[in-house]
Structures are given as structure tokens and as C-alpha cells.
Motif scaffolding. Structure first.
Motif, short mmCIF file in Angstrom:
data_model
loop_
_atom_site.label_atom_id
_atom_site.label_comp_id
_atom_site.label_asym_id
_atom_site.label_seq_id
_atom_site.Cartn_x
_atom_site.Cartn_y
_atom_site.Cartn_z
N ASP A 92 0.74 -1.31 0.04
CA ASP A 92 0.03 -0.04 0.15
C ASP A 92 0.71 1.33 0.09
O ASP A 92 0.69 2.26 -0.62
CB ASP A 92 -0.99 -0.09 1.15
CG ASP A 92 -2.32 -0.94 1.17
OD1 ASP A 92 -2.53 -1.39 -0.15
OD2 ASP A 92 -2.76 -1.26 2.15
N THR A 93 1.92 1.34 0.82
CA THR A 93 2.84 2.52 0.91
C THR A 93 3.42 2.62 -0.26
O THR A 93 3.86 3.84 -0.89
CB THR A 93 3.58 2.25 2.22
OG1 THR A 93 4.35 1.20 2.09
CG2 THR A 93 2.91 2.47 3.39
N LYS A 94 4.14 1.65 -0.82
CA LYS A 94 4.54 1.57 -2.27
C LYS A 94 3.60 2.31 -3.33
O LYS A 94 4.01 3.15 -3.85
CB LYS A 94 5.18 0.22 -2.83
CG LYS A 94 6.24 -0.29 -2.04
CD LYS A 94 7.43 0.27 -2.31
CE LYS A 94 8.67 -0.50 -1.74
NZ LYS A 94 10.00 -0.04 -1.80
N ARG A 95 2.48 1.72 -3.38
CA ARG A 95 1.52 2.26 -4.44
C ARG A 95 1.32 3.62 -4.13
O ARG A 95 1.00 4.62 -5.09
CB ARG A 95 0.30 1.53 -4.52
CG ARG A 95 0.59 0.05 -5.07
CD ARG A 95 0.85 0.21 -6.31
NE ARG A 95 1.10 -1.22 -6.99
CZ ARG A 95 2.44 -1.68 -6.92
NH1 ARG A 95 3.41 -1.05 -6.71
NH2 ARG A 95 2.58 -3.07 -7.53
N GLN A 96 1.21 4.06 -2.94
CA GLN A 96 0.77 5.51 -2.45
C GLN A 96 2.06 6.44 -2.69
O GLN A 96 1.56 7.54 -3.34
CB GLN A 96 0.62 5.53 -0.91
CG GLN A 96 -0.71 4.92 -0.43
CD GLN A 96 -0.71 4.80 1.19
OE1 GLN A 96 0.13 5.05 1.71
NE2 GLN A 96 -1.75 3.88 1.46
N ALA A 97 2.93 6.13 -2.75
CA ALA A 97 4.33 6.99 -3.17
C ALA A 97 4.22 6.92 -4.73
O ALA A 97 4.27 8.10 -5.10
CB ALA A 97 5.46 6.03 -2.80
N GLU A 98 3.73 5.92 -5.30
CA GLU A 98 3.70 6.10 -6.70
C GLU A 98 2.74 7.02 -7.18
O GLU A 98 2.89 7.82 -7.99
CB GLU A 98 3.63 4.69 -7.50
CG GLU A 98 4.63 3.44 -7.42
CD GLU A 98 4.28 2.18 -8.00
OE1 GLU A 98 3.17 2.36 -8.68
OE2 GLU A 98 4.92 1.29 -7.84
N GLU A 99 1.68 6.95 -6.67
CA GLU A 99 0.47 7.66 -7.36
C GLU A 99 0.82 9.28 -6.94
O GLU A 99 0.06 10.01 -7.71
CB GLU A 99 -0.88 7.43 -6.20
CG GLU A 99 -1.25 6.26 -6.80
CD GLU A 99 -2.49 5.44 -5.78
OE1 GLU A 99 -2.74 6.35 -5.02
OE2 GLU A 99 -3.01 4.38 -5.99
N GLU A 100 1.51 9.61 -5.68
CA GLU A 100 1.58 10.87 -5.24
C GLU A 100 2.85 11.37 -6.22
O GLU A 100 2.67 12.57 -6.57
CB GLU A 100 2.04 10.87 -3.87
CG GLU A 100 2.19 12.50 -3.29
CD GLU A 100 0.97 13.32 -3.63
OE1 GLU A 100 1.20 14.42 -3.39
OE2 GLU A 100 -0.17 12.87 -3.73
N ILE A 101 3.66 10.58 -6.51
CA ILE A 101 4.89 11.09 -7.50
C ILE A 101 4.17 11.20 -8.73
O ILE A 101 4.67 12.45 -9.35
CB ILE A 101 5.85 10.20 -7.45
CG1 ILE A 101 6.70 9.95 -6.06
CG2 ILE A 101 6.92 10.36 -8.51
CD1 ILE A 101 7.80 8.97 -5.93
N SER A 102 3.57 10.67 -9.25
CA SER A 102 2.75 10.85 -10.53
C SER A 102 1.99 12.05 -10.62
O SER A 102 2.09 13.02 -11.54
CB SER A 102 1.82 9.56 -10.82
OG SER A 102 2.79 8.38 -11.17
N HIS A 103 1.31 12.24 -9.57
CA HIS A 103 0.35 13.54 -9.20
C HIS A 103 1.45 14.76 -9.37
O HIS A 103 1.02 15.79 -10.02
CB HIS A 103 -0.46 13.38 -8.17
CG HIS A 103 -1.40 14.72 -7.81
ND1 HIS A 103 -2.30 15.10 -8.54
CD2 HIS A 103 -0.64 15.58 -6.96
CE1 HIS A 103 -2.77 16.39 -7.93
NE2 HIS A 103 -1.73 16.64 -7.14
N LEU A 104 2.61 14.70 -8.50
CA LEU A 104 3.35 15.88 -8.61
C LEU A 104 4.05 16.04 -10.07
O LEU A 104 4.19 17.15 -10.31
CB LEU A 104 4.42 15.70 -7.48
CG LEU A 104 3.83 15.59 -6.01
CD1 LEU A 104 5.04 15.32 -4.97
CD2 LEU A 104 3.41 17.16 -5.66
N CYS A 105 4.31 15.02 -10.59
CA CYS A 105 4.86 14.96 -11.90
C CYS A 105 3.95 15.99 -13.00
O CYS A 105 4.33 16.77 -13.65
CB CYS A 105 5.25 13.84 -12.54
SG CYS A 105 6.84 13.22 -11.93
#
Length: 342
Positions: free
Chosen positions: A174-187
Motif C-alpha cells: 500500500d505504501t509503495k503504491r501511495q508513493a507512486e500515485e503521489e509522485i505521478s500527481h506531482l509530476c
């Protein structure tokens, strides 16, 4: 016009994967710096310091404290975040030293622990702080750093395939996917002139016979399983273990109940977690293990020569990137959730 000199920062460069990334990047002519809590160079399990470490600039810093490394990010072509914990409470020494009992104890402590220590349930645990928050702090700091002259920025986050449940808590993935989603959003929020390419590396089991001796026997078994599922014996595809697990996991909640004229109740949260874990087990049987050096090679190749690659990159995609081919027809599944942009 002179070629752009590529310079990277590896977060956790003295760790298992981070050290492999540093070594492979140096071999390809990249300038390499590393940050870690100790700031010490990589050492082998026997305490030796390899000669290649002399070419890396080692720095002591905390990924959660941007002020300790912000100045190191200016002009960097890429940042590779390799920090991560599979189990909370410490297990890496047992894995490094081949301590089977210590490793088994770590898994036993974490088995079924979906919410963390009840005394600190409302506070971020190791999964949240290391797997997610440290990556977000580094990315946010990199976004503000001076761009490299004549080159775009690349942020590589080492994530994971969902293959370890129920042996590790769901919070890990879950924390791995949360990091991916937030990084994508910030990009997506970054302007075109300041754009950052996001790459999410998703290995399954990473192994190395010398640095992680306990990983090799399991890797052999998982490789056999993956080959069986990739190219099953004639007529056995529908009854392979992964297919059976997925069939059980996909049963509709409240389906036919042969002991009562009424449908059964909806699935409880724990039942939903159990069925989700069956999907993870099915992934474990299908996703091949990968040598840590292959992961490092794929990361370096993406930074150097593959500007077309972004988003999630699974094991098959990594092997395609470095020119590795499995015998038989190519596996179409680059990653279990979304194919990499190739």
C-alpha cells in the motif's frame, strides 16, 4: 556540441540494490553520489570495501530531512530512490548474515499485522516513513533543484510487485503504491520547462547468491514456478496453481449459498484482505525472481538510453530493456497492473 555528462544521486547507495546501481552506473561512465544515514561506503557481508567505492561520493544525510541533501541535487540528471523495508522491526541483518531463525522470527512478528503496533497506530510506521514519505520528500526536493544543462530530470523510485502477501502486511505494498500515485500527481503539476520523468521499478523477489544467500533457494523455486506458468504443459493452463488461486479470489461475495435459500452476507474487511492476498500469492507464482544486478542494469539503461520509458516497469519489462529474453514466446505482462511506456 559536447555530450551531456550524466550525474546521478542514489538514495541508499550503500544498500543491497543501491550499491548495485552505483557500481553499474560507474561502469557506464556516470558520475555517482550517494546519501545514506551513515554516509559510509558499501561493504560486503565479510566487511570488505570494494575498490569501485572510491569513485562514489558518499554523503551522510536523512531522506526525510531535505536540508541535509538539497544542495547535492542541483544539476543531477537522475535520482534513484532505493530505500525500502519489507518487514518492520528489523530483519536486514538476519537476511545479510543468513540467519534463518532470525528471519523467520521477523516474518512471524509481522504476519497478519495490517494496522501496525496498536500503541502507535495513529503514527506513521516504518512502512509509511521509509517506503512512502522518504521518497516523497526526496522527489519534492529534487523538483526544486537546478535542472541539468541540456538534459531532462529523471526520478526512479524502486517500488515492488505485489507478490509478498500474506507473508508481509498489506501496508508494505500500500505504501509503495501511495508513493507512486503521489509522485505521478506531482509530476503532472510540474511545468514543461521543469518536467521530471517518473519511473517506478517493480521487481518481485531480488536475489544474489553471495550478498543474500538465503534468497537463492527461494529464487530457484520461484523461477521454476514462473517457467511452469509461462509455458504450462499441454492442457494444464486452467488448473495451474495461480489460476486456481485467482478463481477463488474472484468468487462473487454473497454468491449462491447451498445451505440457505438466501444469499450469504457481504464480505468483511478481513475476508476482502484474504482474497486480495490470494491474488498476491498468484502473482508470486507467476512473476520470475530477478538478480539484483539485472534490476540495477535496467535502472541505469533507463537513465542513459531510454527516455521513452516511464511509469511502472515490471520484471519482464526490465529484462526486455537490458536485452534479456526468456525461452519461448515473450511474456506480454510487463507489470501486473500497467505496462511500462516502451
Amino acid at each position: 556540441m559536447s555530450a551531456v555528462k550524466r550525474s546521478i544521486l542514489v538514495v541508499g547507495g550503500n544498500g543491497f540494490l543501491g550499491s548495485a546501481v552505483c557500481r553499474r552506473a560507474l561502469a557506464k561512465g556516470l558520475e555517482v553520489a550517494s546519501i545514506s544515514s551513515s554516509g559510509q561506503p558499501f561493504r560486503t557481508p565479510k566487511g570488505h570495501v570494494p575498490s569501485w567505492t572510491d569513485k562514489v561520493k558518499w554523503h551522510a544525510a536523512s531522506a526525510l530531512e531535505p536540508s541535509s541533501y538539497a544542495s547535492l541535487l542541483d544539476g543531477k540528471t537522475a535520482v534513484v530512490h532505493t530505500l525500502g523495508v519489507l518487514l518492520e522491526g528489523g530483519y536486514k541483518n538476519s537476511l545479510k548474515e543468513g540467519d534463518i531463525l532470525g528471519l523467520a522470527s521477523s516474518f512471524a512478528r509481522n504476519l497478519g499485522d495490517e494496522s501496525g503496533n496498536p500503541l502507535t497506530r495513529n503514527k506513521p510506521g516504518e512502512y509509511e516513513r521509509i517506503n512512502r514519505d522518504s521518497a516523497l520528500r526526496v522527489f519534492e526536493t529534487y523538483k526544486k533543484a537546478t535542472s541539468p544543462e541540456g538534459a531532462a530530470k529523471t526520478f526512479v523510485y524502486v517500488s515492488a510487485e505485489d507478490v509478498f502477501r500474506p507473508f508481509v502486511p498489506k501496508r508494505y505494498i500500500d505504501t509503495k503504491r501511495q508513493a507512486e500515485e503521489e509522485i505521478s500527481h506531482l509530476c503532472r503539476e510540474v511545468s514543461l520547462t521543469q518536467s521530471i520523468r517518473d519511473v517506478f521499478i517493480r521487481p518481485g523477489l531480488m536475489y544474489h547468491p553471495h550478498l543474500r544467500p538465503l534468497s537463492t533457494p527461494l529464487a530457484v523455486l520461484l523461477d521454476i514456478s514462473s517457467r511452469l506458468h509461462h509455458k504450462p504443459p499441454l492442457g494444464l493452463y486452467g488448473i495451474l496453481p495461480s489460476a486456481i488461486l485467482r478463481a477463488i479470489a474472484s468468487r462473487p461475495h454473497g454468491g449462491p449459498n447451498f445451505t440457505s435459500p438466501q444469499s450469504g452476507p457481504s464480505a468483511t474487511p478481513s475476508q476482502a484482505t484474504d482474497e486480495s492476498s490470494l491474488e498476491s500469492l498468484a502473482n508470486l507464482l507467476e512473476v520470475p525472481p530477478i538478480h539484483v544486478d539485472q534490476v540495477a542494469d535496467a535502472i541505469v539503461e533507463v537513465i542513459r538510453n531510454r527516455p521513452d520509458v516511464s511509469g511502472p516497469v515490471g520484471v519482464e519489462a526490465m529484462r526486455n530493456i537490458i536485452g534479456w529474453r526468456r525461452e519461448g514466446k515473450e511474456d506480454p505482462h510487463y507489470t501486473k497492473e500497467q505496462p511500462a511506456t516502451l
